[in-house]
Design a protein around this motif. Sequence first.
Motif, PDB file in Angstrom:
ATOM      1  N   LEU A   1     -12.083 -32.421 -52.882  1.00  0.00           N
ATOM      2  CA  LEU A   1     -12.727 -31.314 -52.151  1.00  0.00           C
ATOM      3  C   LEU A   1     -11.872 -30.880 -50.969  1.00  0.00           C
ATOM      4  CD1 LEU A   1     -16.424 -32.496 -52.220  1.00  0.00           C
ATOM      5  CD2 LEU A   1     -15.496 -30.471 -53.317  1.00  0.00           C
ATOM      6  N   LEU A   2     -11.259 -31.867 -50.302  1.00  0.00           N
ATOM      7  CA  LEU A   2     -10.391 -31.570 -49.158  1.00  0.00           C
ATOM      8  C   LEU A   2      -9.282 -30.607 -49.574  1.00  0.00           C
ATOM      9  CD1 LEU A   2     -10.032 -32.983 -46.212  1.00  0.00           C
ATOM     10  CD2 LEU A   2      -8.066 -33.993 -47.261  1.00  0.00           C
ATOM     11  N   PHE A   3      -8.663 -30.904 -50.739  1.00  0.00           N
ATOM     12  CA  PHE A   3      -7.546 -30.054 -51.149  1.00  0.00           C
ATOM     13  C   PHE A   3      -8.015 -28.727 -51.720  1.00  0.00           C
ATOM     14  CE2 PHE A   3      -5.101 -33.814 -50.378  1.00  0.00           C
ATOM     15  CZ  PHE A   3      -3.990 -33.265 -49.784  1.00  0.00           C
ATOM     16  N   ILE A   4      -9.204 -28.707 -52.334  1.00  0.00           N
ATOM     17  CA  ILE A   4      -9.737 -27.403 -52.773  1.00  0.00           C
ATOM     18  C   ILE A   4      -9.941 -26.510 -51.543  1.00  0.00           C
ATOM     19  CG2 ILE A   4     -11.751 -26.247 -53.746  1.00  0.00           C
ATOM     20  CD1 ILE A   4     -12.072 -28.627 -55.618  1.00  0.00           C
ATOM     21  N   GLY A   5     -10.529 -27.093 -50.481  1.00  0.00           N
ATOM     22  CA  GLY A   5     -10.767 -26.310 -49.267  1.00  0.00           C
ATOM     23  C   GLY A   5      -9.473 -25.853 -48.623  1.00  0.00           C
ATOM     24  N   LEU A   6      -8.500 -26.768 -48.540  1.00  0.00           N
ATOM     25  CA  LEU A   6      -7.214 -26.432 -47.913  1.00  0.00           C
ATOM     26  C   LEU A   6      -6.500 -25.343 -48.712  1.00  0.00           C
ATOM     27  CD1 LEU A   6      -5.365 -27.344 -45.599  1.00  0.00           C
ATOM     28  CD2 LEU A   6      -4.241 -28.852 -47.199  1.00  0.00           C
ATOM     29  N   PHE A   7      -6.538 -25.494 -50.051  1.00  0.00           N
ATOM     30  CA  PHE A   7      -5.919 -24.509 -50.940  1.00  0.00           C
ATOM     31  C   PHE A   7      -6.555 -23.128 -50.710  1.00  0.00           C
ATOM     32  CE2 PHE A   7      -5.668 -22.551 -55.211  1.00  0.00           C
ATOM     33  CZ  PHE A   7      -4.304 -22.484 -55.304  1.00  0.00           C
ATOM     34  N   GLY A   8      -7.895 -23.104 -50.626  1.00  0.00           N
ATOM     35  CA  GLY A   8      -8.585 -21.844 -50.376  1.00  0.00           C
ATOM     36  C   GLY A   8      -8.171 -21.226 -49.053  1.00  0.00           C
ATOM     37  N   MET A   9      -8.053 -22.077 -48.021  1.00  0.00           N
ATOM     38  CA  MET A   9      -7.691 -21.561 -46.703  1.00  0.00           C
ATOM     39  C   MET A   9      -6.286 -20.980 -46.696  1.00  0.00           C
ATOM     40  SD  MET A   9      -9.239 -24.453 -44.248  1.00  0.00           S
ATOM     41  CE  MET A   9      -8.547 -24.091 -42.673  1.00  0.00           C
ATOM     42  N   ILE A  10      -5.361 -21.589 -47.459  1.00  0.00           N
ATOM     43  CA  ILE A  10      -3.974 -21.113 -47.429  1.00  0.00           C
ATOM     44  C   ILE A  10      -3.794 -19.901 -48.334  1.00  0.00           C
ATOM     45  CG2 ILE A  10      -1.591 -21.718 -47.999  1.00  0.00           C
ATOM     46  CD1 ILE A  10      -2.309 -24.606 -47.305  1.00  0.00           C
ATOM     47  N   VAL A  11      -4.334 -19.983 -49.550  1.00  0.00           N
ATOM     48  CA  VAL A  11      -3.961 -19.011 -50.578  1.00  0.00           C
ATOM     49  C   VAL A  11      -4.806 -17.747 -50.557  1.00  0.00           C
ATOM     50  CG1 VAL A  11      -4.123 -18.690 -53.065  1.00  0.00           C
ATOM     51  CG2 VAL A  11      -2.817 -20.571 -52.134  1.00  0.00           C
ATOM     52  N   LYS A  12      -6.103 -17.873 -50.247  1.00  0.00           N
ATOM     53  CA  LYS A  12      -6.977 -16.713 -50.388  1.00  0.00           C
ATOM     54  C   LYS A  12      -6.580 -15.602 -49.422  1.00  0.00           C
ATOM     55  CE  LYS A  12      -9.457 -17.755 -53.739  1.00  0.00           C
ATOM     56  NZ  LYS A  12      -9.640 -16.867 -54.885  1.00  0.00           N
ATOM     57  N   ASN A  13      -6.651 -14.389 -49.925  1.00  0.00           N
ATOM     58  CA  ASN A  13      -6.233 -13.226 -49.148  1.00  0.00           C
ATOM     59  C   ASN A  13      -7.380 -12.684 -48.310  1.00  0.00           C
ATOM     60  OD1 ASN A  13      -4.272 -11.354 -48.460  1.00  0.00           O
ATOM     61  ND2 ASN A  13      -5.078  -9.869 -49.927  1.00  0.00           N
ATOM     62  N   ASN A  14      -8.601 -12.931 -48.780  1.00  0.00           N
ATOM     63  CA  ASN A  14      -9.789 -12.416 -48.102  1.00  0.00           C
ATOM     64  C   ASN A  14     -10.232 -13.404 -47.015  1.00  0.00           C
ATOM     65  OD1 ASN A  14     -12.759 -12.128 -47.747  1.00  0.00           O
ATOM     66  ND2 ASN A  14     -12.404 -10.395 -49.103  1.00  0.00           N
ATOM     67  N   LEU A  15     -10.468 -12.882 -45.797  1.00  0.00           N
ATOM     68  CA  LEU A  15     -10.768 -13.799 -44.687  1.00  0.00           C
ATOM     69  C   LEU A  15     -12.093 -14.535 -44.879  1.00  0.00           C
ATOM     70  CD1 LEU A  15      -9.587 -11.806 -41.564  1.00  0.00           C
ATOM     71  CD2 LEU A  15      -8.371 -13.480 -42.905  1.00  0.00           C
ATOM     72  N   MET A  16     -13.073 -13.876 -45.527  1.00  0.00           N
ATOM     73  CA  MET A  16     -14.357 -14.549 -45.770  1.00  0.00           C
ATOM     74  C   MET A  16     -14.149 -15.753 -46.683  1.00  0.00           C
ATOM     75  SD  MET A  16     -17.662 -13.540 -45.103  1.00  0.00           S
ATOM     76  CE  MET A  16     -19.169 -13.053 -45.885  1.00  0.00           C
ATOM     77  N   LYS A  17     -13.272 -15.601 -47.682  1.00  0.00           N
ATOM     78  CA  LYS A  17     -12.970 -16.715 -48.586  1.00  0.00           C
ATOM     79  C   LYS A  17     -12.280 -17.838 -47.827  1.00  0.00           C
ATOM     80  CE  LYS A  17     -14.190 -15.088 -52.620  1.00  0.00           C
ATOM     81  NZ  LYS A  17     -14.958 -15.757 -53.634  1.00  0.00           N
ATOM     82  N   LYS A  18     -11.456 -17.470 -46.873  1.00  0.00           N
ATOM     83  CA  LYS A  18     -10.788 -18.491 -46.053  1.00  0.00           C
ATOM     84  C   LYS A  18     -11.837 -19.295 -45.285  1.00  0.00           C
ATOM     85  CE  LYS A  18      -6.333 -16.276 -45.116  1.00  0.00           C
ATOM     86  NZ  LYS A  18      -5.270 -17.139 -45.614  1.00  0.00           N
ATOM     87  N   ILE A  19     -12.872 -18.590 -44.779  1.00  0.00           N
ATOM     88  CA  ILE A  19     -13.921 -19.299 -44.027  1.00  0.00           C
ATOM     89  C   ILE A  19     -14.691 -20.224 -44.965  1.00  0.00           C
ATOM     90  CG2 ILE A  19     -16.030 -18.988 -42.706  1.00  0.00           C
ATOM     91  CD1 ILE A  19     -14.858 -16.447 -41.584  1.00  0.00           C
ATOM     92  N   ILE A  20     -14.960 -19.764 -46.200  1.00  0.00           N
ATOM     93  CA  ILE A  20     -15.650 -20.644 -47.158  1.00  0.00           C
ATOM     94  C   ILE A  20     -14.769 -21.865 -47.444  1.00  0.00           C
ATOM     95  CG2 ILE A  20     -16.426 -20.817 -49.548  1.00  0.00           C
ATOM     96  CD1 ILE A  20     -17.435 -17.948 -49.299  1.00  0.00           C
ATOM     97  N   GLY A  21     -13.455 -21.644 -47.547  1.00  0.00           N
ATOM     98  CA  GLY A  21     -12.529 -22.774 -47.715  1.00  0.00           C
ATOM     99  C   GLY A  21     -12.639 -23.745 -46.559  1.00  0.00           C
ATOM    100  N   MET A  22     -12.770 -23.198 -45.343  1.00  0.00           N
ATOM    101  CA  MET A  22     -12.895 -24.046 -44.152  1.00  0.00           C
ATOM    102  C   MET A  22     -14.167 -24.887 -44.219  1.00  0.00           C
ATOM    103  SD  MET A  22     -13.052 -22.825 -40.196  1.00  0.00           S
ATOM    104  CE  MET A  22     -14.801 -22.531 -40.183  1.00  0.00           C
ATOM    105  N   VAL A  23     -15.278 -24.269 -44.695  1.00  0.00           N
ATOM    106  CA  VAL A  23     -16.548 -25.012 -44.806  1.00  0.00           C
ATOM    107  C   VAL A  23     -16.390 -26.165 -45.794  1.00  0.00           C
ATOM    108  CG1 VAL A  23     -18.934 -24.824 -45.592  1.00  0.00           C
ATOM    109  CG2 VAL A  23     -17.976 -23.063 -44.133  1.00  0.00           C
ATOM    110  N   ILE A  24     -15.723 -25.892 -46.920  1.00  0.00           N
ATOM    111  CA  ILE A  24     -15.537 -26.943 -47.936  1.00  0.00           C
ATOM    112  C   ILE A  24     -14.644 -28.057 -47.381  1.00  0.00           C
ATOM    113  CG2 ILE A  24     -14.514 -27.413 -50.194  1.00  0.00           C
ATOM    114  CD1 ILE A  24     -15.403 -24.520 -50.924  1.00  0.00           C
TER     115      ILE A  24
END
Lengths: 343, 129
Positions: free
Chosen positions: B20-43
């Motif tokens: 889960l840690l790496f799914i969240g980190l991956f989302g924070m780095i790769v996602k282009n949409n800032l809302m998705k980055k925040i969801i990555g941060m929550v994960i």
Amino acid sequence: MTWDTSLLWQFDILILLMMVICAVTALALEGLLSSAIVTGAYSFLICLMWTHMRAVDVAFTEAAVGAAISTVLFLGTAQYVNRWIKKDRPREQGIKQITLVIAVICAVMMLNATRDLPEWADPASPASTHLSPRYIEQAYFETATPNVVTAVLADYRSYDTMFEAVVVFAAALVVMVVLRRTSHKHRMALHLRPKRAGRDTVLRGAAQSIIPVMQIFALYVLFHGHYSPGGGFQGGVIFGASFILLALCYNLKFSMNRFREHAVLWCCAGGVLLYAGIGAACLAMGWNFLGYGALAGVLGVSDVMARSHGILAVEIGVGITVMAVMVSLYNDLASGGDLEEGL
Amino acid sequence: MDELFYFIIAKYNYWAALVLLFIGLFGMIVKNNLMKKIIGMVIFQTAILLFIVSIGVKRGATVPILQFSPDKQPLLDATAYANPLPHVLILTAIVVGVAVLGVALALLQKIQRVHGTIEEDEILEDMRK
């Protein structure tokens, strides 16, 4: 090696798998609204996981905060932005793959390092053999509080909790500072907000019957935190959620007439002040800051009972702050800062 | 076979937290949409919380609320209750987490107002103008 069957590992693995699926789905979906809902589902799953790991206080907080308030804040923000994300360009696909490879390499290295961690659920692991037995064995005789989590939260680690309350208070202020000043040019974003048409009798009727029960339950959770899961954080969040429910079922104006802006701000600051004030009172009577034993003389009880009452007092302070901050966060985020209309 | 089985059930919680840690980190780095980055941060955050609470689990232990014998004496066996310390730390971290989420979403709304978008590359283009 024996394995205790009371920790159902099959069940655990199922929940953890569903959590991973939810996490991937929340990041992969193209609609932001559905992403927010899946994140809420993820919170409920982790809530099951907390309960299963015997962390009932944590599960309680997660159910109120992660699953309820966070989802509402996400949905409140989603109405001001484009709800569909843009497709990635080919150039970004390359970056994505490189990042994925790096992330997988790091993950494998860290997974390899878990071999050095103590076995899961081992009662003889270092984390469970030094400080925590002392808390479990002494907390009741020192603070007269059977719920060890409450005793540690508000007595042994009360500095920590006080500054957590300050952080929450500061967050409410930051949200206000960021959103309240909306220049004329940037008011356009607020027009994206869908108009609320008509009144929904079923919703309002349901809200009328649920909200009083919620508020009484919140007070019960706060005041019964010494003997059962619960305390200031959970009680405060549930109380705040009752006002958010009112705003969702009626409208923001209606809930803000019941709990005015000034009152919200006074409660935000008042809870922290109550907490710090009790600490300062103890200091004034010659004890340590937040050494509740000092209150024994004033309350006319023994030192141990004074600590129990001191815990209750600071929990009330935390509850007031958290309640007001949750309401304030909703008011600002769902209305985009102009406090005209919410979600 | 048995050894492999015990190896898996002795560590699976840590593994799930890391995934889960790496799914969240991956989302924070790769996602282009800032809302998705925040969801990555929550994960990412919940993964860390999951890891810390996992450390406090004890086999055969119950919730950390003292139980009493019929003559009102507390049963004080430290191995019978889960470790309360991680629970305290995580409980407060969850509430601070929602405060952080609130600040992040407020900044997101501000970015939307100033730049008219929450896609990272479009914001960068807008800033270069």
